[in-house]
Scaffold this motif. Structure first.
Motif, mmCIF file in Angstrom:
data_model
loop_
_atom_site.group_PDB
_atom_site.id
_atom_site.type_symbol
_atom_site.label_atom_id
_atom_site.label_comp_id
_atom_site.label_asym_id
_atom_site.label_seq_id
_atom_site.Cartn_x
_atom_site.Cartn_y
_atom_site.Cartn_z
ATOM 1 N N GLU A 1 45.624 -31.824 -7.720
ATOM 2 C CA GLU A 1 45.223 -33.224 -7.810
ATOM 3 C C GLU A 1 44.986 -33.858 -6.452
ATOM 4 O O GLU A 1 44.164 -34.766 -6.303
ATOM 5 N N LEU A 2 45.733 -33.387 -5.436
ATOM 6 C CA LEU A 2 45.660 -33.970 -4.093
ATOM 7 C C LEU A 2 45.640 -32.848 -3.065
ATOM 8 O O LEU A 2 46.139 -31.747 -3.333
ATOM 9 N N PRO A 3 45.089 -33.123 -1.876
ATOM 10 C CA PRO A 3 45.195 -32.122 -0.805
ATOM 11 C C PRO A 3 46.665 -31.803 -0.534
ATOM 12 O O PRO A 3 47.494 -32.711 -0.434
ATOM 13 N N GLY A 4 46.985 -30.518 -0.429
ATOM 14 C CA GLY A 4 48.366 -30.115 -0.215
ATOM 15 C C GLY A 4 49.116 -29.784 -1.475
ATOM 16 O O GLY A 4 50.312 -29.465 -1.435
ATOM 17 N N SER A 5 48.455 -29.809 -2.628
ATOM 18 C CA SER A 5 49.097 -29.488 -3.905
ATOM 19 C C SER A 5 49.660 -28.066 -3.874
ATOM 20 O O SER A 5 49.260 -27.230 -3.056
ATOM 21 N N ARG A 6 50.566 -27.780 -4.780
ATOM 22 C CA ARG A 6 51.266 -26.488 -4.771
ATOM 23 C C ARG A 6 50.285 -25.312 -4.894
ATOM 24 O O ARG A 6 49.426 -25.299 -5.772
ATOM 25 N N ASN A 7 50.452 -24.329 -3.979
ATOM 26 C CA ASN A 7 49.618 -23.139 -4.045
ATOM 27 C C ASN A 7 50.369 -21.886 -3.605
ATOM 28 O O ASN A 7 49.765 -20.859 -3.339
ATOM 29 N N GLU A 8 51.736 -21.979 -3.537
ATOM 30 C CA GLU A 8 52.578 -20.836 -3.201
ATOM 31 C C GLU A 8 53.795 -20.860 -4.120
ATOM 32 O O GLU A 8 54.310 -21.940 -4.457
ATOM 33 N N PHE A 9 54.281 -19.674 -4.513
ATOM 34 C CA PHE A 9 55.393 -19.619 -5.466
ATOM 35 C C PHE A 9 56.627 -20.355 -4.953
ATOM 36 O O PHE A 9 57.401 -20.927 -5.724
ATOM 37 N N ILE A 10 56.786 -20.365 -3.640
ATOM 38 C CA ILE A 10 58.002 -20.937 -3.057
ATOM 39 C C ILE A 10 58.097 -22.440 -3.303
ATOM 40 O O ILE A 10 59.180 -23.023 -3.241
ATOM 41 N N HIS A 11 56.958 -23.080 -3.593
ATOM 42 C CA HIS A 11 56.976 -24.540 -3.783
ATOM 43 C C HIS A 11 57.783 -24.945 -5.014
ATOM 44 O O HIS A 11 58.314 -26.051 -5.074
ATOM 45 N N TRP A 12 57.862 -24.076 -6.011
ATOM 46 C CA TRP A 12 58.695 -24.382 -7.175
ATOM 47 C C TRP A 12 60.177 -24.095 -6.877
ATOM 48 O O TRP A 12 61.049 -24.851 -7.256
ATOM 49 N N ILE A 13 60.421 -23.021 -6.161
ATOM 50 C CA ILE A 13 61.798 -22.613 -5.892
ATOM 51 C C ILE A 13 62.498 -23.595 -4.950
ATOM 52 O O ILE A 13 63.699 -23.854 -5.080
ATOM 53 N N GLN A 14 61.733 -24.175 -4.021
ATOM 54 C CA GLN A 14 62.345 -25.069 -3.028
ATOM 55 C C GLN A 14 62.307 -26.546 -3.440
ATOM 56 O O GLN A 14 62.587 -27.419 -2.620
ATOM 57 N N ASP A 15 61.970 -26.812 -4.670
ATOM 58 C CA ASP A 15 61.970 -28.183 -5.180
ATOM 59 C C ASP A 15 63.350 -28.471 -5.761
ATOM 60 O O ASP A 15 63.711 -27.920 -6.805
ATOM 61 N N VAL A 16 64.132 -29.307 -5.095
ATOM 62 C CA VAL A 16 65.514 -29.554 -5.503
ATOM 63 C C VAL A 16 65.685 -31.019 -5.908
ATOM 64 O O VAL A 16 64.873 -31.880 -5.569
ATOM 65 N N HIS A 17 66.764 -31.287 -6.616
ATOM 66 C CA HIS A 17 66.959 -32.626 -7.179
ATOM 67 C C HIS A 17 67.124 -33.708 -6.113
ATOM 68 O O HIS A 17 66.576 -34.803 -6.251
ATOM 69 N N ASP A 18 67.872 -33.426 -5.077
ATOM 70 C CA ASP A 18 68.194 -34.479 -4.110
ATOM 71 C C ASP A 18 68.269 -33.878 -2.710
ATOM 72 O O ASP A 18 69.349 -33.654 -2.175
ATOM 73 N N GLN A 19 67.102 -33.610 -2.131
ATOM 74 C CA GLN A 19 67.083 -32.991 -0.806
ATOM 75 C C GLN A 19 67.745 -33.886 0.230
ATOM 76 O O GLN A 19 68.476 -33.410 1.106
ATOM 77 N N ARG A 20 67.542 -35.179 0.145
ATOM 78 C CA ARG A 20 68.151 -36.100 1.112
ATOM 79 C C ARG A 20 69.670 -36.118 0.974
ATOM 80 O O ARG A 20 70.389 -36.361 1.944
ATOM 81 N N GLY A 21 70.145 -35.836 -0.230
ATOM 82 C CA GLY A 21 71.585 -35.819 -0.439
ATOM 83 C C GLY A 21 72.296 -34.722 0.325
ATOM 84 O O GLY A 21 73.507 -34.810 0.566
ATOM 85 N N ILE A 22 71.563 -33.672 0.718
ATOM 86 C CA ILE A 22 72.173 -32.580 1.472
ATOM 87 C C ILE A 22 72.811 -33.106 2.756
ATOM 88 O O ILE A 22 73.860 -32.629 3.184
ATOM 89 N N VAL A 23 72.183 -34.107 3.369
ATOM 90 C CA VAL A 23 72.623 -34.566 4.697
ATOM 91 C C VAL A 23 73.272 -35.940 4.681
ATOM 92 O O VAL A 23 73.697 -36.430 5.725
ATOM 93 N N ARG A 24 73.368 -36.561 3.526
ATOM 94 C CA ARG A 24 73.738 -37.979 3.498
ATOM 95 C C ARG A 24 75.132 -38.241 4.055
ATOM 96 O O ARG A 24 75.413 -39.331 4.546
ATOM 97 N N GLY A 25 76.014 -37.244 3.996
ATOM 98 C CA GLY A 25 77.347 -37.443 4.563
ATOM 99 C C GLY A 25 77.375 -37.396 6.075
ATOM 100 O O GLY A 25 78.419 -37.666 6.685
ATOM 101 N N TYR A 26 76.234 -37.078 6.718
ATOM 102 C CA TYR A 26 76.209 -36.884 8.169
ATOM 103 C C TYR A 26 75.132 -37.707 8.871
ATOM 104 O O TYR A 26 74.991 -37.614 10.089
#
Length: 570
Positions: free
Chosen positions: A115-140
């Motif tokens: 739909e947009l430039p940069g849309s998913r075109n590698e298998f890793i894009h599904w595997i690295q999609d996580v619920h709360d990426q920002r939450g990984i670092v929020r304690g720091y």
């Protein structure tokens, strides 16, 4: 094509960010294209210089080291959730040391059907999609946000840097999905003015009066500090205050040069001490001036009737769930500003000159006693001791040398036997995640290219620094340094921790701590293979001064050196 990525990099450059320490991935095509286009056009000077780091922890610690030397935040670019997790330990250090760093990570594309430039075109894009990426670092981090459109990216960058540099300083985190970073834009003007860091806070007048009066009227006042020297210009002000009243200074878990080690009012250092410090025990007024752990109360604390005052940029340690110092005043202020206020106030107070003179002599006598005791420990013997090793390093470097200390169980040995006197000439990580030295030495050298940079580390710390990555980076970007490895062939810290809890346990009785590194590795060889440094292992006490002098000469000539020095094993 001008995109969000272009505007993002421009914003960093406009804010004065000199370097972007990067580990690039599938989320960064926009950044890679922006750099390539700028180089082709001859306009890359408007972006931060890209420093490629094969491991993210090296990138993060390099940015921290640069900021510790200059006070200026740098950028780190990592790959989605995985790269974010790989900086974890070094992010902890930057947070605990209150050092500003801007961390940026891409995010998996938000579209999957083109739909947009940069849309998913590698298998890793599904595997690295996580619920709360920002939450990984929020304690720091002090701040985290997502770049949702390129139209305000410069404002987000400047706001993030404003928060990062405002006291208490610390890291910040931005993320942007690939489609957003590929968004075409009209060239964006610089962010509007008004993003300066908050001004240093000062003590209220009544607090200045109260603390200054307590110090002036004390029988045995004492200053305890850990990181006042983060601002080197604060150190002369502390010297001025202490000389007015002959107040001794005790450095507790110091990260910087907080007070000249050769000053007669300097009465030592304390780390994981197992015994009561006599100067702390005798103090009737204690000023804790910029310290997270002024003492460890299970073994070492002030007298119960001592008056305690805490002055700190973060006096309540809100990020530490369990923390308490029994103070009568907790004042939030920049330690450098506060100490100047106190010195100005004390200078106008009447004092008992005889009491000040007597206190000055007592402190000087304690200083001389400690110096004689330390000199005795430095004597060479049949084996190389850490004390002798650090004394040899002291003789091999000059006062302007920038020393990075990450020696863990030898932290106190390094402080006591290096005896640094110049503000800004000693740095530590400020946290508990090992391996900071490796990237920090790169950042420090880039920040101060004319200074000799020397790291003093344990063998465990050396390996945590990912030397296979760090020395490659140092070689590529011409940032040579000397690393001195205090090699006791194992992890001493877990052994000491176990003995602290189970001094007569089975582990102690059987010397069974699971901490040995046997069979030993060729530690300098790792760096030599990765980054072309000169590596050597030293076991003979007589050879050590010669090896150190040769190492220093090589580093000054532009060659990195790793010197592993064997000390008694764990």
């Amino acid at each position: 094509m001008y995109t969000t990525s272009t505007a993002f990099l421009e914003a960093l450059g406009e804010a004065g960010v000199r370097y972007a320490f990067a580990n690039l991935g599938s989320d960064h095509p926009g950044l890679i294209e922006a750099y390539a286009a700028a180089r082709a056009e001859g306009t890359a000077h408007r972006f931060p210089e890209l420093i490629i780091c094969p491991h993210e922890s090296v990138a993060m610690s390099a940015a921290q080291g640069y900021a510790q030397v200059t006070g200026q935040p740098q950028a780190v670019i990592v790959h989605v959730d995985c790269g974010t997790q790989n900086v974890g330990g070094m992010l902890h250090n930057a947070a605990k040391a209150r050092v500003p760093v801007l961390l940026f990570a891409g995010a998996s594309p938000a579209t999957q059907d083109g739909e947009l430039p940069g849309s998913r075109n590698e298998f890793i894009h599904w595997i690295q999609d996580v619920h709360d990426q920002r939450g990984i670092v929020r304690g720091y981090t002090k701040y985290d946000n997502e770049i949702r459109t390129g139209h305000n990216v410069k404002t987000l960058v400047r706001r993030a840097l404003q928060i990062a540099t405002s006291a208490p300083a610390g890291p910040v985190y931005l993320v942007g999905a690939r489609e957003v970073m590929e968004q075409p834009l009209e060239p964006a003007p610089a962010a509007p003015a008004g993003f300066a860091a908050t001004a240093p806070t000062a003590l209220a007048a009544d607090v200045v009066h109260r603390i200054a009066g307590a110090l002036a009227g004390a029988r045995d006042p004492l200053v305890v500090t850990s990181y006042l020297g983060q601002r080197p210009d604060a150190v002369p002000e502390l010297v001025r205050l202490c000389e007015l009243l002959a107040v001794p200074v005790l450095e507790s878990m110091p990260m910087y040069v907080n007070f000249p080690a050769d000053h007669p009012l300097h009465v030592g250092y304390q780390w994981n001490t197992r015994a009561q410090n006599p100067v702390l025990a005798e103090a009737d007024v204690v000023l804790v001036l910029g310290s997270d752990v002024p003492w460890i109360p299970t073994s070492n604390r002030p007298a119960r009737d001592a008056r305690i005052f805490v002055v700190d940029v973060d006096p309540l340690k809100e990020q530490m769930p369990l923390w308490h110092v029994p103070a009568e005043v907790f004042a939030q202020a920049d330690p450098g500003t506060a100490v100047r206020q106190l010195a100005d106030r004390v200078a106008g107070l009447p004092v008992d000159a005889d009491a000040v003179a007597a206190r000055r002599e007592r402190a000087a006598a304690e200083h001389r006693r400690l110096a004689a005791e330390l000199a005795e420990r430095e004597r060479p013997g049949e084996v190389i001791t850490p004390e002798y090793l650090v004394a040899c390093v002291r003789e091999a470097v000059d006062a302007d040398t920038l020393v990075l200390s990450e020696a863990i169980t030898n932290f106190q040995v390094v402080n006591e036997h290096l005896r640094r006197t110049v503000p800004g000439s000693l740095l530590s990580s400020g946290g508990g995640s090992l391996g900071w030295y490796a990237g920090a030495a790169i950042g420090a050298k880039l920040a101060a290219p004319d200074r000799l940079v020397v790291s003093l580390v344990g063998d465990g710390t050396y390996l945590f620094g990912v030397p296979s990555s760090a020395y490659w980076v140092a070689n590529r970007y011409q940032a040579p340094s000397l690393t001195v490895v205090i090699d006791n062939q194992g992890w001493k810290a877990p052994k000491m921790s176990t003995l602290g809890v189970h001094p007569h346990g089975v582990a102690a009785a059987n010397d069974d701590f699971n901490v040995s590194f046997a069979p030993g590795a060729d530690l300098p060889g790792i760096a030599a293979a990765a980054g072309g440094v000169v590596g050597q292992t030293v076991t003979d006490p007589a050879e050590l001064p010669i090896a150190l002098k040769a190492a220093v000469d090589l580093v000054r000539a532009g060659r990195g050196v790793v010197l592993a020095v064997r000390v008694p094993g764990v």
